[in-house]
Design an enzyme around this catalytic site. Structure first.
Site, PDB file in Angstrom:
ATOM      1  N   TYR A   1      -8.947  -6.382  13.763  1.00 56.14           N
ATOM      2  CA  TYR A   1      -8.680  -5.670  12.569  1.00 56.14           C
ATOM      3  C   TYR A   1      -8.495  -6.775  11.477  1.00 56.14           C
ATOM      4  O   TYR A   1      -8.284  -8.139  11.746  1.00 56.14           O
ATOM      5  CB  TYR A   1      -6.918  -5.437  12.662  1.00 56.14           C
ATOM      6  CG  TYR A   1      -6.516  -4.919  11.384  1.00 56.14           C
ATOM      7  CD1 TYR A   1      -6.563  -3.571  11.024  1.00 56.14           C
ATOM      8  CD2 TYR A   1      -5.724  -5.821  10.598  1.00 56.14           C
ATOM      9  CE1 TYR A   1      -5.883  -3.026   9.671  1.00 56.14           C
ATOM     10  CE2 TYR A   1      -4.939  -5.440   9.613  1.00 56.14           C
ATOM     11  CZ  TYR A   1      -5.261  -4.041   9.031  1.00 56.14           C
ATOM     12  OH  TYR A   1      -4.673  -3.722   7.782  1.00 56.14           O
TER      13      TYR A   1
ATOM     14  N   HIS B   1     -39.374  24.573  -8.478  1.00 54.50           N
ATOM     15  CA  HIS B   1     -39.509  23.606  -9.714  1.00 54.50           C
ATOM     16  C   HIS B   1     -38.678  24.370 -11.043  1.00 54.50           C
ATOM     17  O   HIS B   1     -39.254  24.245 -12.063  1.00 54.50           O
ATOM     18  CB  HIS B   1     -40.945  23.623  -9.946  1.00 54.50           C
ATOM     19  CG  HIS B   1     -41.822  23.354  -9.065  1.00 54.50           C
ATOM     20  ND1 HIS B   1     -42.249  22.074  -8.593  1.00 54.50           N
ATOM     21  CD2 HIS B   1     -42.508  24.023  -7.967  1.00 54.50           C
ATOM     22  CE1 HIS B   1     -42.749  22.160  -7.474  1.00 54.50           C
ATOM     23  NE2 HIS B   1     -43.059  23.273  -7.018  1.00 54.50           N
TER      24      HIS B   1
ATOM     25  N   GLU C   1     -18.848  22.472 -14.027  1.00 52.06           N
ATOM     26  CA  GLU C   1     -19.487  21.121 -14.438  1.00 52.06           C
ATOM     27  C   GLU C   1     -18.475  20.091 -13.697  1.00 52.06           C
ATOM     28  O   GLU C   1     -19.067  18.985 -13.225  1.00 52.06           O
ATOM     29  CB  GLU C   1     -19.175  20.997 -15.826  1.00 52.06           C
ATOM     30  CG  GLU C   1     -20.093  21.687 -16.584  1.00 52.06           C
ATOM     31  CD  GLU C   1     -19.771  21.750 -18.232  1.00 52.06           C
ATOM     32  OE1 GLU C   1     -20.329  20.807 -18.942  1.00 52.06           O
ATOM     33  OE2 GLU C   1     -19.013  22.635 -18.569  1.00 52.06           O
TER      34      GLU C   1
ATOM     35  N   SER D   1       0.830  -1.154  -0.133  1.00 54.90           N
ATOM     36  CA  SER D   1       0.095  -0.059  -0.112  1.00 54.90           C
ATOM     37  C   SER D   1       0.914   1.070  -0.008  1.00 54.90           C
ATOM     38  O   SER D   1       0.411   2.458   0.222  1.00 54.90           O
ATOM     39  CB  SER D   1      -0.887  -0.153   1.306  1.00 54.90           C
ATOM     40  OG  SER D   1      -0.156  -0.275   2.561  1.00 54.90           O
TER      41      SER D   1
ATOM     42  N   GLN E   1      -7.288  -1.969   4.913  1.00 52.10           N
ATOM     43  CA  GLN E   1      -6.212  -1.302   4.335  1.00 52.10           C
ATOM     44  C   GLN E   1      -7.124  -0.353   3.042  1.00 52.10           C
ATOM     45  O   GLN E   1      -6.522   0.562   2.626  1.00 52.10           O
ATOM     46  CB  GLN E   1      -5.246  -2.219   3.739  1.00 52.10           C
ATOM     47  CG  GLN E   1      -4.114  -1.264   2.997  1.00 52.10           C
ATOM     48  CD  GLN E   1      -2.873  -2.249   3.001  1.00 52.10           C
ATOM     49  OE1 GLN E   1      -2.296  -2.602   3.623  1.00 52.10           O
ATOM     50  NE2 GLN E   1      -2.755  -2.762   1.612  1.00 52.10           N
TER      51      GLN E   1
ATOM     52  N   LYS F   1     -17.892  28.962 -28.340  1.00 54.20           N
ATOM     53  CA  LYS F   1     -17.977  28.394 -27.050  1.00 54.20           C
ATOM     54  C   LYS F   1     -17.265  28.975 -26.010  1.00 54.20           C
ATOM     55  O   LYS F   1     -15.933  29.235 -26.060  1.00 54.20           O
ATOM     56  CB  LYS F   1     -17.899  26.815 -27.001  1.00 54.20           C
ATOM     57  CG  LYS F   1     -18.954  26.133 -27.987  1.00 54.20           C
ATOM     58  CD  LYS F   1     -20.296  26.269 -27.484  1.00 54.20           C
ATOM     59  CE  LYS F   1     -20.661  25.774 -26.094  1.00 54.20           C
ATOM     60  NZ  LYS F   1     -20.628  24.071 -26.555  1.00 54.20           N
TER      61      LYS F   1
ATOM     62  N   LYS G   1      -7.866   3.630   2.838  1.00 57.21           N
ATOM     63  CA  LYS G   1      -6.937   4.617   2.689  1.00 57.21           C
ATOM     64  C   LYS G   1      -7.326   5.616   1.360  1.00 57.21           C
ATOM     65  O   LYS G   1      -7.388   6.638   1.232  1.00 57.21           O
ATOM     66  CB  LYS G   1      -5.537   4.626   2.689  1.00 57.21           C
ATOM     67  CG  LYS G   1      -5.261   4.289   3.999  1.00 57.21           C
ATOM     68  CD  LYS G   1      -3.878   3.692   4.290  1.00 57.21           C
ATOM     69  CE  LYS G   1      -3.866   3.086   5.584  1.00 57.21           C
ATOM     70  NZ  LYS G   1      -4.810   1.937   5.621  1.00 57.21           N
TER      71      LYS G   1
ATOM     72  N   SER H   1     -14.184  25.477 -26.942  1.00 60.46           N
ATOM     73  CA  SER H   1     -14.303  24.179 -27.632  1.00 60.46           C
ATOM     74  C   SER H   1     -13.273  24.184 -28.718  1.00 60.46           C
ATOM     75  O   SER H   1     -12.848  24.962 -29.430  1.00 60.46           O
ATOM     76  CB  SER H   1     -15.866  24.066 -28.300  1.00 60.46           C
ATOM     77  OG  SER H   1     -15.779  23.142 -29.302  1.00 60.46           O
TER      78      SER H   1
HETATM   79  N1  ARG Z   1      -1.106  -1.225   5.820  1.00 60.71           N
HETATM   80  C1  ARG Z   1      -2.041  -1.870   7.042  1.00 60.71           C
HETATM   81  C2  ARG Z   1      -3.257  -1.082   6.888  1.00 60.71           C
HETATM   82  O1  ARG Z   1      -3.467   0.133   6.401  1.00 60.71           O
HETATM   83  C3  ARG Z   1      -1.335  -1.686   8.199  1.00 60.71           C
HETATM   84  C4  ARG Z   1      -2.047  -2.528   9.333  1.00 60.71           C
HETATM   85  C5  ARG Z   1      -1.420  -3.840   8.899  1.00 60.71           C
HETATM   86  N2  ARG Z   1      -1.649  -4.895  10.112  1.00 60.71           N
HETATM   87  C6  ARG Z   1      -1.417  -5.950   9.625  1.00 60.71           C
HETATM   88  N3  ARG Z   1      -1.712  -6.659  10.950  1.00 60.71           N
HETATM   89  N4  ARG Z   1      -1.072  -6.651   8.629  1.00 60.71           N
HETATM   90  O2  ARG Z   1      -4.360  -1.281   7.353  1.00 60.71           O
END
Ligand code: ARG
Length: 476
Positions: free
Chosen positions: A331, A170, A304, A37, A336, A297, A339, A291
């Site tokens: 968790y 309206h 928009e 990530s 992940q 235009k 994000k 345009s």
């Molecule tokens: N990159 C992971 C996330 O964004 C961090 C947490 C990872 N934890 C794990 N036990 N693999 O969620």
């Protein structure tokens, strides 16, 4: 990606991951590609380093790190931060995420002491902390952009208090309103957006660090110290909930979605009103485009695009709501996926707020066109009916009389301003010479004396109310 870093992750057949102790073989290419990530969560580096420095200070307080080790680690973390700030840091996909990229680099730079940093911490509490710090930081910037926009709208409202606009329901001309009143209508929506943003930021007030992976940690860590160090109001109370919770991200995405809806409605009016059919406003060249085929235009692309971006703001909310649905505590790696929607909403909201600010700061207002529309569309018909009511005619009867007058005017291609009192009297003998004032659009707005109405006095009261509200909500 930096080759050395890649090597550090993959230099022999066995796993060299920071978590690789129990693994015989390295991860496959597809696993790296799915799980990495770093290409998006590098954005959390400031928050991650901030959190780690607090953690390291705490480890010193509980005698896991010596004073010297703590100082060295802090110094090195700050130098890593500086390198990232200056774009001199090469992130590596083989270290998966921002947490492990920084930790691996720390170990690379200062050796074994760096390996002590993750004592009593998990990436699960680490990421919860990073996200909260990030939302608090970005929330502050977005609040400022919203406040600037609101200040601009209030100033425009003061400046244009005497301009009268046809108000619509309206999308049909309804009643005359002050242009200021219209601008302030959007302003109130943005005020509510700041309130919703405050709610989202408040949801980031419980400090998550120090709960470990899910159960707590085997150290008498000092979470109260971490709370103070990191500037939170309180600490979370349940370790399992702490690492499972993404409500605060959803709160932010919800705020963004509603703001996106408000922006899209405002932009829709800018698109409509800058068309030649309305021509109530003229957008500046700086926010319109041409345009490639039609030379005449002048397209309102920025309005928009902001209107269109509402789609991704809704999508980001729905995306994370769906990701979180049905996840067992605590968790799960699915999380992940929180994000990219969050980062995208932050970017989109900031861009859109700046775009709208630019458009309204540079637009020109065409009062003549507004006036023509007001006068040719019987916008004071309700006032005419109310005039008869004031003189004792029951409202339903007066509504019928005025309806007939409108029909007569349409058939004879005249409007309320060139119909004579004599002609009006053919519909009701109650009409007298004083009717002229009743039909005047500005005087019509002045009769809207009910609280929150469009009379000048009420609009001025509103501006004062907005200023008071703004003071109250921006210092939270
Ligand atoms: N990159 C992971 C996330 O964004 C961090 C947490 C990872 N934890 C794990 N036990 N693999 O969620």
């Amino acid at each position: 990606m930096n080759k050395n870093n890649q090597k550090r992750g993959m230099d022999n057949q066995k796993s060299t991951k920071l978590w690789g102790g129990r693994f015989q073989n390295p991860t496959s290419d597809i696993t790296e590609r799915i799980s990495s990530s770093i290409h998006f969560d590098y954005r959390l580096y400031k928050q991650d380093i901030h959190g780690t420095i607090a953690h390291v200070k705490m480890l010193n307080r509980i005698d896991i790190l010596s004073e010297e080790e703590m100082r060295n680690i802090e110094k090195e973390l700050l130098s890593i931060k500086k390198d990232i700030d200056e774009n001199k840091f090469e992130f590596s996909a083989s270290f998966e995420d921002i947490h492990m990229n920084i930790e691996a680099e720390l170990i690379n730079r200062i050796g074994d002491i760096g390996r002590k940093v993750h004592t009593g911490r998990s990436r699960n509490d680490q990421i919860a902390l990073d996200l909260m710090l990030y939302i608090k930081d970005e929330g502050g910037e977005i609040k400022l952009l919203l406040k600037n926009l609101i200040d601009k709208l209030v100033n425009l409202a003061k400046e244009h208090i005497d301009i009268i606009l046809p108000g619509y329901t309206h999308l049909q001309v309804a009643q005359p309103v002050r242009f200021s009143h219209y601008l302030l209508a959007h302003t109130w929506a943005f005020i509510r957006d700041i309130e919703r943003l405050n709610t989202a930021v408040k949801a980031c007030e419980s400090m998550p660090l120090g709960v470990g992976a899910l159960a707590g940690v085997n150290y008498r860590n000092d979470r109260e110290f971490l709370r103070q160090e990191l500037g939170f109001n309180k600490i979370t109370s349940n370790s399992m909930d702490t690492v499972s919770n993404r409500d605060f991200v959803l709160d932010f995405l919800y705020f963004s979605a509603i703001l996106g809806m408000h922006l899209s409605r405002f932009c829709e009016e800018l698109v409509l009103w800058s068309s030649s059919e309305f021509a109530f406003i003229r957008l500046s060249d700086s926010v319109t485009t041409g345009s490639s085929i039609m030379p005449q235009k002048r397209n309102p692309d920025i309005a928009e695009l902001i209107r269109g971006k509402c789609g991704r703001l809704y999508g980001n909310l729905l995306s994370l709501l769906t990701t979180m649905k049905g996840l067992p505590l605590t968790y799960n790696r699915d999380m992940q996926e929180d994000k990219e929607p969050l980062f995208d909403s932050v970017d989109t909201v900031k861009l859109s707020l700046e775009g709208l600010f630019e458009m309204i700061s540079t637009m020109k207002i065409n009062t003549e066109r507004m006036n023509t529309s007001i006068c040719s569309n019987f916008s004071t018909a309700t006032d005419l009916a109310d005039y008869l009511v004031m003189k004792g005619v029951p409202f339903r009867e007066s509504h019928g009389i005025v309806g007939k007058i409108v029909q007569h005017c349409e058939e004879n291609r005249i409007n309320f301003f060139n119909i004579s009192v004599e002609e009006l009297q053919k519909f009701s003998s109650v009409f007298k010479d004083d009717i002229v004032n009743i039909l005047n659009p500005e005087l019509s707005t002045e009769r809207k004396i009910s609280s929150g109405g469009t009379s000048k006095k009420e609009v001025i009261k509103q501006i004062e109310g907005i200023n008071r509200k703004l003071m109250e909500i921006t210092i939270v």
